[in-house]
Design a protein around this motif. Sequence first.
Motif, PDB file in Angstrom:
ATOM      1  N   MET A   1       0.846  -1.163   0.000  1.00 21.26           N
ATOM      2  CA  MET A   1       0.000   0.000   0.000  1.00 21.26           C
ATOM      3  C   MET A   1       0.900   1.238   0.000  1.00 21.26           C
ATOM      4  SD  MET A   1      -2.972   1.074   2.661  1.00 21.26           S
ATOM      5  CE  MET A   1      -3.868  -0.348   2.145  1.00 21.26           C
ATOM      6  N   LEU A   2       0.671   2.118  -0.923  1.00 16.95           N
ATOM      7  CA  LEU A   2       1.458   3.330  -1.078  1.00 16.95           C
ATOM      8  C   LEU A   2       0.969   4.419  -0.134  1.00 16.95           C
ATOM      9  CD1 LEU A   2       3.636   4.854  -2.677  1.00 16.95           C
ATOM     10  CD2 LEU A   2       1.852   5.496  -4.290  1.00 16.95           C
ATOM     11  N   MET A   3       1.909   5.109   0.495  1.00 15.73           N
ATOM     12  CA  MET A   3       1.595   6.260   1.343  1.00 15.73           C
ATOM     13  C   MET A   3       2.463   7.422   0.875  1.00 15.73           C
ATOM     14  SD  MET A   3       1.436   4.508   5.095  1.00 15.73           S
ATOM     15  CE  MET A   3       0.890   5.975   5.916  1.00 15.73           C
ATOM     16  N   ILE A   4       1.860   8.602   0.734  1.00 24.20           N
ATOM     17  CA  ILE A   4       2.596   9.774   0.268  1.00 24.20           C
ATOM     18  C   ILE A   4       2.272  10.945   1.181  1.00 24.20           C
ATOM     19  CG2 ILE A   4       2.966  11.388  -1.625  1.00 24.20           C
ATOM     20  CD1 ILE A   4       2.094   9.172  -3.541  1.00 24.20           C
ATOM     21  N   GLY A   5       3.317  11.622   1.665  1.00 27.76           N
ATOM     22  CA  GLY A   5       3.158  12.831   2.473  1.00 27.76           C
ATOM     23  C   GLY A   5       3.474  14.044   1.611  1.00 27.76           C
ATOM     24  N   HIS A   6       2.473  14.886   1.366  1.00 27.49           N
ATOM     25  CA  HIS A   6       2.632  16.069   0.509  1.00 27.49           C
ATOM     26  C   HIS A   6       2.858  17.319   1.345  1.00 27.49           C
ATOM     27  CE1 HIS A   6       1.061  14.104  -3.151  1.00 27.49           C
ATOM     28  NE2 HIS A   6       0.315  13.435  -2.298  1.00 27.49           N
ATOM     29  N   ALA A  47       2.187  22.153  10.691  1.00 33.57           N
ATOM     30  CA  ALA A  47       1.187  22.887  11.451  1.00 33.57           C
ATOM     31  C   ALA A  47      -0.228  22.410  11.149  1.00 33.57           C
ATOM     32  CB  ALA A  47       1.291  24.383  11.156  1.00 33.57           C
ATOM     33  N   HIS A  48      -0.453  21.849   9.961  1.00 31.84           N
ATOM     34  CA  HIS A  48      -1.776  21.402   9.542  1.00 31.84           C
ATOM     35  C   HIS A  48      -1.641  20.005   8.933  1.00 31.84           C
ATOM     36  CE1 HIS A  48      -2.805  25.614   9.977  1.00 31.84           C
ATOM     37  NE2 HIS A  48      -1.804  25.899   9.155  1.00 31.84           N
ATOM     38  N   VAL A  49      -2.547  19.119   9.298  1.00 29.26           N
ATOM     39  CA  VAL A  49      -2.518  17.741   8.811  1.00 29.26           C
ATOM     40  C   VAL A  49      -3.873  17.408   8.217  1.00 29.26           C
ATOM     41  CG1 VAL A  49      -2.160  15.335   9.478  1.00 29.26           C
ATOM     42  CG2 VAL A  49      -0.883  17.126  10.639  1.00 29.26           C
ATOM     43  N   ARG A  50      -3.863  16.811   7.019  1.00 28.81           N
ATOM     44  CA  ARG A  50      -5.103  16.346   6.382  1.00 28.81           C
ATOM     45  C   ARG A  50      -4.925  14.862   6.085  1.00 28.81           C
ATOM     46  NH1 ARG A  50      -6.368  18.985   0.879  1.00 28.81           N
ATOM     47  NH2 ARG A  50      -4.774  17.515   0.274  1.00 28.81           N
ATOM     48  N   LEU A  51      -5.859  14.053   6.562  1.00 30.27           N
ATOM     49  CA  LEU A  51      -5.736  12.600   6.483  1.00 30.27           C
ATOM     50  C   LEU A  51      -7.037  11.973   6.012  1.00 30.27           C
ATOM     51  CD1 LEU A  51      -4.267  12.531  10.054  1.00 30.27           C
ATOM     52  CD2 LEU A  51      -2.929  12.041   8.023  1.00 30.27           C
ATOM     53  N   ASP A  52      -6.942  10.726   5.549  1.00 34.20           N
ATOM     54  CA  ASP A  52      -8.172  10.019   5.202  1.00 34.20           C
ATOM     55  C   ASP A  52      -8.697   9.285   6.433  1.00 34.20           C
ATOM     56  OD1 ASP A  52      -6.730   7.650   5.459  1.00 34.20           O
ATOM     57  OD2 ASP A  52      -6.658   7.241   3.323  1.00 34.20           O
ATOM     58  N   SER A  53      -9.829   8.633   6.281  1.00 33.80           N
ATOM     59  CA  SER A  53     -10.514   8.024   7.420  1.00 33.80           C
ATOM     60  C   SER A  53      -9.714   6.915   8.095  1.00 33.80           C
ATOM     61  CB  SER A  53     -11.881   7.493   6.999  1.00 33.80           C
ATOM     62  OG  SER A  53     -11.739   6.527   5.983  1.00 33.80           O
ATOM     63  N   SER A  54      -8.728   6.337   7.430  1.00 34.15           N
ATOM     64  CA  SER A  54      -7.927   5.291   8.074  1.00 34.15           C
ATOM     65  C   SER A  54      -7.072   5.870   9.206  1.00 34.15           C
ATOM     66  CB  SER A  54      -7.029   4.583   7.055  1.00 34.15           C
ATOM     67  OG  SER A  54      -6.014   5.450   6.590  1.00 34.15           O
ATOM     68  N   SER A  55      -6.933   7.182   9.249  1.00 31.27           N
ATOM     69  CA  SER A  55      -6.133   7.831  10.289  1.00 31.27           C
ATOM     70  C   SER A  55      -6.977   8.352  11.441  1.00 31.27           C
ATOM     71  CB  SER A  55      -5.319   8.971   9.678  1.00 31.27           C
ATOM     72  OG  SER A  55      -4.378   8.449   8.778  1.00 31.27           O
ATOM     73  N   TYR A  56      -8.227   7.950  11.501  1.00 29.20           N
ATOM     74  CA  TYR A  56      -9.081   8.341  12.628  1.00 29.20           C
ATOM     75  C   TYR A  56      -8.698   7.456  13.800  1.00 29.20           C
ATOM     76  CZ  TYR A  56     -13.202   9.706  15.255  1.00 29.20           C
ATOM     77  OH  TYR A  56     -14.048  10.194  16.217  1.00 29.20           O
ATOM     78  N   CYS A  64      -1.821  15.517  17.461  1.00 34.24           N
ATOM     79  CA  CYS A  64      -2.107  16.788  16.795  1.00 34.24           C
ATOM     80  C   CYS A  64      -2.553  17.843  17.797  1.00 34.24           C
ATOM     81  CB  CYS A  64      -3.166  16.602  15.707  1.00 34.24           C
ATOM     82  SG  CYS A  64      -2.577  15.759  14.231  1.00 34.24           S
ATOM     83  N   GLN A  65      -3.439  17.473  18.706  1.00 35.97           N
ATOM     84  CA  GLN A  65      -3.921  18.424  19.702  1.00 35.97           C
ATOM     85  C   GLN A  65      -2.794  18.861  20.637  1.00 35.97           C
ATOM     86  OE1 GLN A  65      -7.304  16.332  21.350  1.00 35.97           O
ATOM     87  NE2 GLN A  65      -8.707  17.416  19.998  1.00 35.97           N
ATOM     88  N   ASP A  66      -1.967  17.919  21.075  1.00 34.03           N
ATOM     89  CA  ASP A  66      -0.867  18.242  21.986  1.00 34.03           C
ATOM     90  C   ASP A  66       0.154  19.171  21.329  1.00 34.03           C
ATOM     91  OD1 ASP A  66      -2.056  16.632  23.883  1.00 34.03           O
ATOM     92  OD2 ASP A  66      -0.674  14.937  23.583  1.00 34.03           O
ATOM     93  N   ALA A  67       0.381  18.992  20.025  1.00 36.33           N
ATOM     94  CA  ALA A  67       1.372  19.802  19.301  1.00 36.33           C
ATOM     95  C   ALA A  67       0.773  21.087  18.742  1.00 36.33           C
ATOM     96  CB  ALA A  67       1.982  18.972  18.174  1.00 36.33           C
ATOM     97  N   GLY A  68      -0.520  21.296  18.928  1.00 37.66           N
ATOM     98  CA  GLY A  68      -1.159  22.509  18.420  1.00 37.66           C
ATOM     99  C   GLY A  68      -1.354  22.504  16.909  1.00 37.66           C
ATOM    100  N   LYS A  69      -1.401  21.319  16.308  1.00 44.76           N
ATOM    101  CA  LYS A  69      -1.628  21.211  14.862  1.00 44.76           C
ATOM    102  C   LYS A  69      -3.127  21.218  14.591  1.00 44.76           C
ATOM    103  CE  LYS A  69       2.312  18.137  14.296  1.00 44.76           C
ATOM    104  NZ  LYS A  69       2.709  16.766  14.040  1.00 44.76           N
ATOM    105  N   THR A  70      -3.532  21.943  13.556  1.00 43.32           N
ATOM    106  CA  THR A  70      -4.904  21.786  13.100  1.00 43.32           C
ATOM    107  C   THR A  70      -4.938  20.539  12.233  1.00 43.32           C
ATOM    108  OG1 THR A  70      -4.522  23.216  11.200  1.00 43.32           O
ATOM    109  CG2 THR A  70      -5.420  24.246  13.167  1.00 43.32           C
TER     110      THR A  70
END
Length: 107
Positions: A1-6, A47-56, A64-70
């Motif tokens: 399974m491919l994972m890419i961080g943009h 500072a900002h992270v956008r993920l798909d539902s597998s990362s819930y 994310c909350q501890d580091a102050g990331k939206t």
Amino acid sequence: MLMIGHLAEASSILFDGFRVGNVAPATQNPEFIQACGACLPKGYRIAHVRLDSSSYQADIVNDCQDAGKTFAIGGRLDATTQRATAATPKPTGRRIPIAPLLRRCTA
């Protein structure tokens, strides 16, 4: 399974990975996010992270909350989700672009 961080600001790929075999999409997502952060130039952070539902996952939400990331995690867009989204304050911060080219990181 491919994972890419943009990296949206620089239209670049920070980190990619390939998980071999029949691996669940939720496997090692927190570690992948950390690897992406390790690839940023010195002095920058995610500072900002956008993920798909597998990362819930609690670990990701808590980190994310501890580091102050939206963060935004994709999911079903049902009536309850729409009400919660409408009640969420919109960000007012200004985006600051970083250098357009980053060296490929192999963390």
